[in-house]
Design a protein around this motif. Sequence first.
Motif, mmCIF file in Angstrom:
data_model
loop_
_atom_site.group_PDB
_atom_site.id
_atom_site.type_symbol
_atom_site.label_atom_id
_atom_site.label_comp_id
_atom_site.label_asym_id
_atom_site.label_seq_id
_atom_site.Cartn_x
_atom_site.Cartn_y
_atom_site.Cartn_z
ATOM 1 N N ALA A 77 2.278 -13.110 2.514
ATOM 2 C CA ALA A 77 1.573 -12.259 1.967
ATOM 3 C C ALA A 77 -0.159 -12.951 1.997
ATOM 4 C CB ALA A 77 1.724 -12.293 1.015
ATOM 5 N N ASP A 78 -0.302 -14.167 2.268
ATOM 6 C CA ASP A 78 -1.673 -14.827 1.798
ATOM 7 C C ASP A 78 -2.806 -14.455 1.983
ATOM 8 O OD1 ASP A 78 1.098 -16.972 1.340
ATOM 9 O OD2 ASP A 78 0.180 -18.140 3.302
ATOM 10 N N ARG A 79 -2.967 -13.799 3.514
ATOM 11 C CA ARG A 79 -3.366 -13.349 4.042
ATOM 12 C C ARG A 79 -4.141 -11.069 3.627
ATOM 13 N NH1 ARG A 79 -4.801 -14.791 10.375
ATOM 14 N NH2 ARG A 79 -4.723 -17.091 9.740
ATOM 15 N N LEU A 80 -3.713 -11.277 3.148
ATOM 16 C CA LEU A 80 -3.553 -9.591 1.879
ATOM 17 C C LEU A 80 -4.102 -9.448 1.356
ATOM 18 C CD1 LEU A 80 0.814 -8.990 2.649
ATOM 19 C CD2 LEU A 80 -1.099 -7.873 4.197
ATOM 20 N N ALA A 81 -4.585 -10.093 0.007
ATOM 21 C CA ALA A 81 -4.819 -9.827 -1.278
ATOM 22 C C ALA A 81 -6.111 -9.860 -1.189
ATOM 23 C CB ALA A 81 -4.823 -11.541 -1.957
ATOM 24 N N ASP A 82 -7.180 -10.085 -0.002
ATOM 25 C CA ASP A 82 -8.457 -9.732 -0.192
ATOM 26 C C ASP A 82 -9.138 -9.100 1.318
ATOM 27 O OD1 ASP A 82 -7.818 -11.749 1.291
ATOM 28 O OD2 ASP A 82 -9.867 -13.372 1.095
ATOM 29 N N THR A 83 -8.070 -8.229 1.858
ATOM 30 C CA THR A 83 -8.057 -8.002 3.310
ATOM 31 C C THR A 83 -7.852 -6.616 3.069
ATOM 32 O OG1 THR A 83 -7.346 -9.798 4.479
ATOM 33 C CG2 THR A 83 -7.634 -7.560 5.630
ATOM 34 N N VAL A 84 -8.851 -5.342 3.614
ATOM 35 C CA VAL A 84 -8.982 -4.307 4.096
ATOM 36 C C VAL A 84 -8.128 -3.341 4.717
ATOM 37 C CG1 VAL A 84 -9.652 -1.768 3.644
ATOM 38 C CG2 VAL A 84 -10.777 -3.752 1.917
ATOM 39 N N PHE A 85 -7.556 -2.849 4.810
ATOM 40 C CA PHE A 85 -6.701 -2.177 6.612
ATOM 41 C C PHE A 85 -6.344 -1.095 6.265
ATOM 42 C CE2 PHE A 85 -4.050 -5.947 4.998
ATOM 43 C CZ PHE A 85 -3.746 -6.697 6.849
ATOM 44 N N LEU A 86 -7.216 -0.286 7.541
ATOM 45 C CA LEU A 86 -7.296 0.865 7.561
ATOM 46 C C LEU A 86 -7.050 0.944 9.276
ATOM 47 C CD1 LEU A 86 -10.986 0.904 7.114
ATOM 48 C CD2 LEU A 86 -9.760 2.094 5.443
ATOM 49 N N GLY A 87 -6.366 2.783 9.000
ATOM 50 C CA GLY A 87 -5.733 2.863 10.723
ATOM 51 C C GLY A 87 -4.526 3.596 10.034
ATOM 52 N N GLU A 88 -4.216 4.782 11.495
ATOM 53 C CA GLU A 88 -2.784 5.759 11.299
ATOM 54 C C GLU A 88 -1.559 4.848 12.302
ATOM 55 O OE1 GLU A 88 -1.915 9.557 13.510
ATOM 56 O OE2 GLU A 88 -3.578 9.970 12.134
ATOM 57 N N LEU A 89 -0.616 5.168 12.118
ATOM 58 C CA LEU A 89 -0.233 4.185 13.588
ATOM 59 C C LEU A 89 1.049 5.025 13.613
ATOM 60 C CD1 LEU A 89 1.941 1.611 10.785
ATOM 61 C CD2 LEU A 89 0.073 1.309 12.179
ATOM 62 N N ALA A 90 1.118 4.969 14.748
ATOM 63 C CA ALA A 90 1.795 5.408 16.650
ATOM 64 C C ALA A 90 2.996 5.483 15.966
ATOM 65 C CB ALA A 90 1.295 5.711 17.237
ATOM 66 N N LEU A 91 3.959 6.133 16.371
ATOM 67 C CA LEU A 91 5.464 6.052 16.264
ATOM 68 C C LEU A 91 6.082 4.672 16.763
ATOM 69 C CD1 LEU A 91 7.351 9.267 15.907
ATOM 70 C CD2 LEU A 91 6.876 7.934 14.183
ATOM 71 N N ASP A 92 5.314 3.954 17.953
ATOM 72 C CA ASP A 92 5.050 3.284 18.565
ATOM 73 C C ASP A 92 4.637 1.606 17.925
ATOM 74 O OD1 ASP A 92 2.660 3.979 19.311
ATOM 75 O OD2 ASP A 92 3.658 3.451 21.747
ATOM 76 N N GLY A 93 4.142 1.866 17.755
ATOM 77 C CA GLY A 93 3.052 0.647 16.797
ATOM 78 C C GLY A 93 2.278 0.815 16.588
ATOM 79 N N ARG A 94 1.688 1.531 17.664
ATOM 80 C CA ARG A 94 -0.033 1.716 18.261
ATOM 81 C C ARG A 94 -0.983 2.361 16.797
ATOM 82 N NH1 ARG A 94 -1.490 5.723 20.878
ATOM 83 N NH2 ARG A 94 1.031 7.198 21.155
ATOM 84 N N VAL A 95 -2.429 1.003 16.640
ATOM 85 C CA VAL A 95 -2.969 1.907 15.832
ATOM 86 C C VAL A 95 -4.090 2.486 16.102
ATOM 87 C CG1 VAL A 95 -4.068 0.746 14.288
ATOM 88 C CG2 VAL A 95 -2.525 -0.787 14.744
ATOM 89 N N ARG A 96 -4.121 4.076 15.743
ATOM 90 C CA ARG A 96 -4.787 5.021 15.877
ATOM 91 C C ARG A 96 -5.755 4.680 14.903
ATOM 92 N NH1 ARG A 96 0.034 9.425 16.562
ATOM 93 N NH2 ARG A 96 -0.276 9.314 18.600
ATOM 94 N N ALA A 97 -7.324 5.127 15.852
ATOM 95 C CA ALA A 97 -8.395 5.563 14.780
ATOM 96 C C ALA A 97 -8.992 6.601 14.141
ATOM 97 C CB ALA A 97 -9.250 5.974 15.959
ATOM 98 N N VAL A 98 -8.747 6.323 12.307
ATOM 99 C CA VAL A 98 -9.608 7.113 11.281
ATOM 100 C C VAL A 98 -10.666 7.701 11.086
ATOM 101 C CG1 VAL A 98 -6.884 6.504 10.525
ATOM 102 C CG2 VAL A 98 -9.120 5.604 9.824
ATOM 103 N N ARG A 99 -11.232 8.813 11.154
ATOM 104 C CA ARG A 99 -12.486 8.970 10.265
ATOM 105 C C ARG A 99 -12.859 8.123 8.929
ATOM 106 N NH1 ARG A 99 -12.982 15.815 10.866
ATOM 107 N NH2 ARG A 99 -12.558 15.731 13.188
ATOM 108 N N GLY A 100 -14.419 7.900 9.460
ATOM 109 C CA GLY A 100 -14.917 7.517 7.857
ATOM 110 C C GLY A 100 -14.735 5.706 7.921
ATOM 111 N N VAL A 101 -14.376 5.424 8.531
ATOM 112 C CA VAL A 101 -14.388 3.820 8.843
ATOM 113 C C VAL A 101 -15.739 3.309 7.975
ATOM 114 C CG1 VAL A 101 -14.008 1.831 10.007
ATOM 115 C CG2 VAL A 101 -12.711 3.283 10.845
ATOM 116 N N LEU A 102 -17.300 3.700 9.044
ATOM 117 C CA LEU A 102 -18.383 2.902 7.913
ATOM 118 C C LEU A 102 -18.279 3.087 6.297
ATOM 119 C CD1 LEU A 102 -20.799 1.077 8.225
ATOM 120 C CD2 LEU A 102 -21.677 4.034 9.087
#
Length: 503
Positions: free
Chosen positions: A98-123
């Motif tokens: 969990a070391d890198r989680l504390a100061d990291t922002v994660f954005l993304g939708e997950l497909a059932l097979d584990g692909r990371v899909r784009a989302v709106r409003g990233v900027l």
Amino acid sequence: MALARTWSVALFGVDGVPVEIEADVGVGTVRTQLLGLPDAALHESKDRVKAAVRNSGHGWPSQRVTLGLSPATLPKNGSGYDLALACVVLAAAQAIPADRLADTVFLGELALDGRVRAVRGVLPALLAAKRAGLTQAVVPVPALPEAALVEGLTVQGAATLAEVLAWLTGAGGLHATTPAEPSPPPDGPDLADVIGQPEARWALEVAAAGGHHLLLSGPPGTGKTMLAQRLAGLLPPLSREEALGVTAVHSIAGLLTPEAPLVSTPPFVSLHHSTSAVALIGGGSGMAKPGAMSRAHRGVLFLDEAREFGSAKLEALRTALEEGEVRLARRDGIARYPARFQLVMATNPCPCAPPKDIDCTCLPAARRRYETKLSGPLLDRVDLRVVMRPLTAMSAVEVSAPEPTAAVRERVHKARTRAAERWSDHGWLTNAEVPGPALRRDFALPRSTTSILDRALSRGVLTGRGSDRCLRVAWTLADLAEVDRPTPDHVAAALEFRERRMS
């Protein structure tokens, strides 16, 4: 077993709020519980995340999993939390560090097979994360060009959940951002294509130089739409700050492409009169999405056949024209979107719209009803009103060569530069943004210069708002003439733009 934390972002309009995501894996009935006012899409993420984790080579904890999204009273919308939820659950289950989680922002939708899909409003989400002091972010690979616009934040891209988990364990890396090369703006329609109409061309130049709203009235085929389409080409390129503000709105609306992640030129949004009120203003279920008024921020909003839009839609423009912002109150909160656009309306003089006014076949009552579809309060907010006349000649002998866009744009840029320098201490960019009290108090003109406005006010043909708008147009005319202050002639010309008969 353990508790883990990481971050994502909730968007309310273009305002982002960092959301702390916590996961607790412990004893109890085997179930996954999601807390923190999730909407339907976010509530379904439990099943998406479980399948993505299993298909990425990891097992889902066979214990009670409690997920909390804080602030707990803030409604959470959308599927952009999936990636953060998967990582924090595996960290709480001690499957990954969990070391890198504390100061990291994660954005993304997950497909059932584990692909990371784009989302709106990233900027706007990353801009909010940067303001909150977070230092790094992981986004979907397609969003990397958009994410690269945020300076001072380490952003990396992921194509799959497995890549993110390998990065968290130190067994692999993620995709780095590469600054997008700014593409040259496409060549727009040229003003030289418009034949005749010297008054309307001059009004278009004045509108571009001062950021004023414009109403074009005249028979069909006189060039109203052609002129409106050429206004954006007269405006200067957006500054870095303006471009980020416009791009943030387009990001939430889902209009950005990896090839052109930054909107650097003033947008032009043209609407048909069948457009719904939601499409014009913004709205939708849950948290409201931006409408055409916000997509035209720092650009041009064109309403063709304006009198056919309906009073409810037209009157909704009034607040945005004054404040430069749209506020949409919904069940899940108030969304605020910028909407400082230039309004251009085109309309026919009457329902039958003959080439010459003397050929009108409309009954007087029908003509009056048609004219009143543009209300007085709305027209009072329009600085320039122009009646376009039918063309009388199309031959090269009788029609002089019209000026191209490049020549007019140069004069517009000079006038805008003069205005920006004059108002720089106050933060205003154009004459149209200057408040009326400042014009009358801090930049007051001599009584001899504004006496014509006093007479118009005493006769009741001009309102206080209209007087302020005449002063703004007069300052624009002075900037185009390259003089320091408006003269009586400039004030009279500004008043004439408002007094012209529109039918």
